[in-house]
Design an enzyme around this catalytic site. Structure first.
Site, PDB file in Angstrom:
ATOM      1  N   ASN A   1       0.883  -1.177   0.000  1.00  0.00           N
ATOM      2  CA  ASN A   1       0.000   0.000   0.000  1.00  0.00           C
ATOM      3  C   ASN A   1       0.917   1.222   0.000  1.00  0.00           C
ATOM      4  O   ASN A   1       1.504   1.566   1.014  1.00  0.00           O
ATOM      5  CB  ASN A   1      -0.873  -0.037   1.256  1.00  0.00           C
ATOM      6  CG  ASN A   1      -1.847   1.127   1.313  1.00  0.00           C
ATOM      7  OD1 ASN A   1      -1.783   2.048   0.495  1.00  0.00           O
ATOM      8  ND2 ASN A   1      -2.740   1.082   2.282  1.00  0.00           N
TER       9      ASN A   1
ATOM     10  N   LYS B   1       3.442   0.683   3.002  1.00  0.00           N
ATOM     11  CA  LYS B   1       3.283  -0.382   3.997  1.00  0.00           C
ATOM     12  C   LYS B   1       3.258  -1.697   3.243  1.00  0.00           C
ATOM     13  O   LYS B   1       2.868  -1.728   2.082  1.00  0.00           O
ATOM     14  CB  LYS B   1       1.937  -0.231   4.720  1.00  0.00           C
ATOM     15  CG  LYS B   1       1.906   0.930   5.682  1.00  0.00           C
ATOM     16  CD  LYS B   1       0.624   0.888   6.497  1.00  0.00           C
ATOM     17  CE  LYS B   1      -0.227   2.059   6.149  1.00  0.00           C
ATOM     18  NZ  LYS B   1      -1.520   2.125   6.714  1.00  0.00           N
TER      19      LYS B   1
ATOM     20  N   ARG C   1      -2.499  -1.824  -3.516  1.00  0.00           N
ATOM     21  CA  ARG C   1      -3.708  -1.034  -3.307  1.00  0.00           C
ATOM     22  C   ARG C   1      -3.605   0.237  -4.154  1.00  0.00           C
ATOM     23  O   ARG C   1      -2.616   0.959  -4.073  1.00  0.00           O
ATOM     24  CB  ARG C   1      -3.835  -0.656  -1.835  1.00  0.00           C
ATOM     25  CG  ARG C   1      -5.010   0.259  -1.620  1.00  0.00           C
ATOM     26  CD  ARG C   1      -5.125   0.707  -0.179  1.00  0.00           C
ATOM     27  NE  ARG C   1      -6.287   1.559  -0.062  1.00  0.00           N
ATOM     28  CZ  ARG C   1      -6.304   2.711   0.571  1.00  0.00           C
ATOM     29  NH1 ARG C   1      -5.220   3.163   1.161  1.00  0.00           N
ATOM     30  NH2 ARG C   1      -7.410   3.424   0.619  1.00  0.00           N
TER      31      ARG C   1
ATOM     32  N   HIS D   1     -13.351   2.770  -0.273  1.00  0.00           N
ATOM     33  CA  HIS D   1     -13.373   1.705   0.754  1.00  0.00           C
ATOM     34  C   HIS D   1     -13.948   0.395   0.194  1.00  0.00           C
ATOM     35  O   HIS D   1     -14.414  -0.452   0.945  1.00  0.00           O
ATOM     36  CB  HIS D   1     -14.258   2.087   1.963  1.00  0.00           C
ATOM     37  CG  HIS D   1     -13.691   3.116   2.876  1.00  0.00           C
ATOM     38  ND1 HIS D   1     -14.507   3.977   3.595  1.00  0.00           N
ATOM     39  CD2 HIS D   1     -12.434   3.439   3.202  1.00  0.00           C
ATOM     40  CE1 HIS D   1     -13.761   4.773   4.322  1.00  0.00           C
ATOM     41  NE2 HIS D   1     -12.483   4.477   4.098  1.00  0.00           N
TER      42      HIS D   1
ATOM     43  N   GLY E   1     -11.666   7.673   8.186  1.00  0.00           N
ATOM     44  CA  GLY E   1     -12.556   7.901   7.049  1.00  0.00           C
ATOM     45  C   GLY E   1     -13.756   6.991   7.244  1.00  0.00           C
ATOM     46  O   GLY E   1     -13.622   5.942   7.873  1.00  0.00           O
TER      47      GLY E   1
ATOM     48  N   ARG F   1     -13.290  15.159   8.175  1.00  0.00           N
ATOM     49  CA  ARG F   1     -14.010  15.608   6.968  1.00  0.00           C
ATOM     50  C   ARG F   1     -15.477  15.889   7.273  1.00  0.00           C
ATOM     51  O   ARG F   1     -16.086  15.165   8.067  1.00  0.00           O
ATOM     52  CB  ARG F   1     -13.947  14.541   5.869  1.00  0.00           C
ATOM     53  CG  ARG F   1     -12.541  14.282   5.377  1.00  0.00           C
ATOM     54  CD  ARG F   1     -12.503  13.119   4.393  1.00  0.00           C
ATOM     55  NE  ARG F   1     -11.379  12.256   4.706  1.00  0.00           N
ATOM     56  CZ  ARG F   1     -11.262  10.988   4.321  1.00  0.00           C
ATOM     57  NH1 ARG F   1     -12.192  10.412   3.602  1.00  0.00           N
ATOM     58  NH2 ARG F   1     -10.198  10.288   4.665  1.00  0.00           N
TER      59      ARG F   1
ATOM     60  N   MET G   1     -12.636   8.608  19.012  1.00  0.00           N
ATOM     61  CA  MET G   1     -13.930   8.396  19.651  1.00  0.00           C
ATOM     62  C   MET G   1     -13.788   8.048  21.135  1.00  0.00           C
ATOM     63  O   MET G   1     -14.699   8.304  21.917  1.00  0.00           O
ATOM     64  CB  MET G   1     -14.649   7.286  18.883  1.00  0.00           C
ATOM     65  CG  MET G   1     -16.134   7.364  18.878  1.00  0.00           C
ATOM     66  SD  MET G   1     -16.882   8.982  18.658  1.00  0.00           S
ATOM     67  CE  MET G   1     -17.308   8.979  16.935  1.00  0.00           C
TER      68      MET G   1
ATOM     69  N   GLU H   1      -8.403  -5.393   5.005  1.00  0.00           N
ATOM     70  CA  GLU H   1      -8.223  -4.978   3.614  1.00  0.00           C
ATOM     71  C   GLU H   1      -7.028  -5.673   2.970  1.00  0.00           C
ATOM     72  O   GLU H   1      -7.049  -5.986   1.786  1.00  0.00           O
ATOM     73  CB  GLU H   1      -8.102  -3.453   3.537  1.00  0.00           C
ATOM     74  CG  GLU H   1      -9.428  -2.800   3.930  1.00  0.00           C
ATOM     75  CD  GLU H   1      -9.363  -1.292   4.042  1.00  0.00           C
ATOM     76  OE1 GLU H   1      -9.521  -0.639   3.012  1.00  0.00           O
ATOM     77  OE2 GLU H   1      -9.181  -0.784   5.157  1.00  0.00           O
TER      78      GLU H   1
HETATM   79  P1  AMP Z   1      -9.357   3.252  11.440  1.00  0.00           P
HETATM   80  O1  AMP Z   1      -9.321   4.343  10.405  1.00  0.00           O
HETATM   81  O2  AMP Z   1     -10.227   2.101  11.059  1.00  0.00           O
HETATM   82  O3  AMP Z   1      -8.009   2.832  11.926  1.00  0.00           O
HETATM   83  O4  AMP Z   1     -10.093   3.907  12.716  1.00  0.00           O
HETATM   84  C1  AMP Z   1      -9.492   4.922  13.480  1.00  0.00           C
HETATM   85  C2  AMP Z   1     -10.484   5.510  14.472  1.00  0.00           C
HETATM   86  O5  AMP Z   1     -11.146   4.472  15.178  1.00  0.00           O
HETATM   87  C3  AMP Z   1      -9.832   6.363  15.556  1.00  0.00           C
HETATM   88  O6  AMP Z   1      -9.773   7.713  15.171  1.00  0.00           O
HETATM   89  C4  AMP Z   1     -10.751   6.184  16.745  1.00  0.00           C
HETATM   90  O7  AMP Z   1     -11.751   7.193  16.730  1.00  0.00           O
HETATM   91  C5  AMP Z   1     -11.438   4.883  16.504  1.00  0.00           C
HETATM   92  N1  AMP Z   1     -11.023   3.816  17.424  1.00  0.00           N
HETATM   93  C6  AMP Z   1     -10.086   2.867  17.214  1.00  0.00           C
HETATM   94  N2  AMP Z   1     -10.003   2.034  18.280  1.00  0.00           N
HETATM   95  C7  AMP Z   1     -10.908   2.472  19.174  1.00  0.00           C
HETATM   96  C8  AMP Z   1     -11.319   2.040  20.473  1.00  0.00           C
HETATM   97  N3  AMP Z   1     -10.776   0.977  21.068  1.00  0.00           N
HETATM   98  N4  AMP Z   1     -12.286   2.732  21.093  1.00  0.00           N
HETATM   99  C9  AMP Z   1     -12.853   3.806  20.489  1.00  0.00           C
HETATM  100  N5  AMP Z   1     -12.519   4.258  19.267  1.00  0.00           N
HETATM  101  C10 AMP Z   1     -11.567   3.598  18.625  1.00  0.00           C
END
Ligand code: AMP
Length: 397
Positions: free
Chosen positions: A8, A15, A89, A178, A210, A239, A281, A383
């Site tokens: 990727n 990566k 990717r 995605h 995203g 975003r 989150m 992915e």
């Molecule tokens: P991703 O782009 O799939 O890696 O998701 C990243 C986002 O997932 C982060 O900005 C967090 O808001 C959320 N996230 C990942 N792990 C956790 C967790 N254990 N608890 C709450 N939010 C999480």
């Protein structure tokens, strides 16, 4: 025994994962970054702790040499685990690529041609492809596009109500992104339920930094929330998602914002960060629980949009058999999943609060109640494995 290398690549980093396809086991993974900067950095991970390497990496070709050194010095041996194909990717396949595609010089030219649609992504992917084809010159290389899964959308879903000549001239339409994740998750959900994908109506929420949601009918994407770019649709980490485009015209006219400033505003300084100063989150949840109104509003705006799309896609599909949540937020945050589907009991959607709270990390879990007509699942996305599967299939064709 088949081994696939998944790459990727961006403009200054890439990566990789080496995946043993029997059992879909990751043998090694790594990251080469700060390519072209004074101090380059790489990490190579096998079973244990990652090995770190600091050294200038002038270009992607040097990056791949470094990766090969890392395999030679720290294992696993690429002679013993020689990849039979390399999967790449690629973010944008435009309307040209609707499936994983064996790379030759013409495909490279086409990916380059599509750079105007993804100026931040396709050129970097191409640099990675060119360097990787030199480093692994005896095996097929395959491009797997984020947009490809959505090429099955019907014209009414992908066409913007924009003046036709202008849209056609600039190839403005909805493409969706995605796709690799939506495909993987919808297939995993069907397999988990033990039902043929061709018979299922599904809604898949990919909620990471995203975020996008896709309506999948019989294994085919029929609508998705991201559009011409990955900006449209759901509220994301940084975003806006859907916003009245007149807001941008207004800001340009009245506040004198430049094109680059507007781009930065809607892509990097909005969403959860724009509303509450954070995109994680965990952080927002803790602050909302402590009674902070700003964090609570950010969460409410986020989940309000999720419900709007859930309702829209249930209507487009005429109801659903399964709704899945995946990616960082979708896999980890129970209260977001609950809020996303709140009020949909009339459509046969009922979450079991305890199952939702106790969903196990890294496993497919059903979080709907036994009475729910719609199965609601948490499905960990992968992915890289999906890219490896499609790569192997395309290489063996
Ligand atoms: P991703 O782009 O799939 O890696 O998701 C990243 C986002 O997932 C982060 O900005 C967090 O808001 C959320 N996230 C990942 N792990 C956790 C967790 N254990 N608890 C709450 N939010 C999480």
């Amino acid at each position: 025994m088949s081994v696939v290398l998944v790459v990727n690549s961006g403009s200054s980093s890439f990566k990789y994962q080496l995946i043993e396809m029997d059992g879909e086991r990751v043998l090694a993974s790594g990251l080469v970054e700060r390519i072209g900067e004074a101090a380059g950095h790489a990490e190579h991970k096998t079973a244990g702790e990652p090995f770190e390497i600091e050294r200038p990496i002038p270009n992607h070709t040097a990056g791949f040499r470094l990766m090969l050194d890392a395999f030679a010095n720290h294992g696993p041996s690429l002679t013993e685990h020689a990849p039979v194909a390399v999967g790449h990717r690629v973010v944008h396949g435009g309307a040209r690529f609707f499936e994983a595609t064996l790379i030759d010089d013409l495909v490279e030219i086409n990916i380059d041609d599509l750079s105007f649609l993804a100026p931040l992504h396709n050129p970097g992917a191409l640099q990675g492809i060119r360097a990787a084809r030199r480093a692994f010159d005896a095996v097929p290389h395959v491009a797997v596009f984020d947009t490809a899964f959505h090429q099955t959308m019907p014209p009414e879903a992908y066409t913007y109500a924009l003046e036709r000549e202008t849209a056609e001239k600039h190839r403005i339409r909805r493409y969706g992104f995605h796709g690799t994740s939506h495909k993987f998750v919808s297939e995993a959900a069907a397999a988990y339920l033990g039902r043929p994908n061709s018979e299922l109506k599904q809604v898949v929420f990919h909620l990471g930094n995203g975020a996008s949601v896709t309506a999948v009918d019989g294994g085919r994407s029929v609508d998705t929330s991201m559009g011409f770019t990955p900006l449209e649709g759901l509220v994301m980490g940084t975003r806006t998602g859907d916003i009245d485009p007149a807001v941008l015209i207004h800001l340009q006219r009245r506040a004198g914002l430049t094109t680059n400033e507007l781009d930065d505003l809607v892509n990097k300084r909005s969403g959860l960060v724009g509303l509450a100063g954070a995109n994680d989150m965990r952080d927002l949840t803790a602050r909302a629980q402590a009674g902070e109104a700003e964090a609570q509003l950010a969460i409410d705006v986020y989940t309000h949009r999720l419900r709007a799309y859930a309702g829209a896609y249930l209507a487009q599909l005429g109801g659903a058999d399964v709704i899945s949540f995946t990616a960082g937020v979708g896999e980890n945050v129970a209260h977001i999943r609950a809020a996303a589907l709140r009020g949909l009991e009339f459509a046969g959607v009922e979450i079991d609060a305890e199952r939702n709270e106790n969903a196990k990390r890294g496993e497919i879990t059903r979080i709907s109640s036994d009475a729910s007509r719609v199965a609601v699942l948490v499905v960990p996305t992968d992915e890289e494995v999906e890219i490896a599967r499609q790569t192997l299939a395309a290489a063996q064709e």
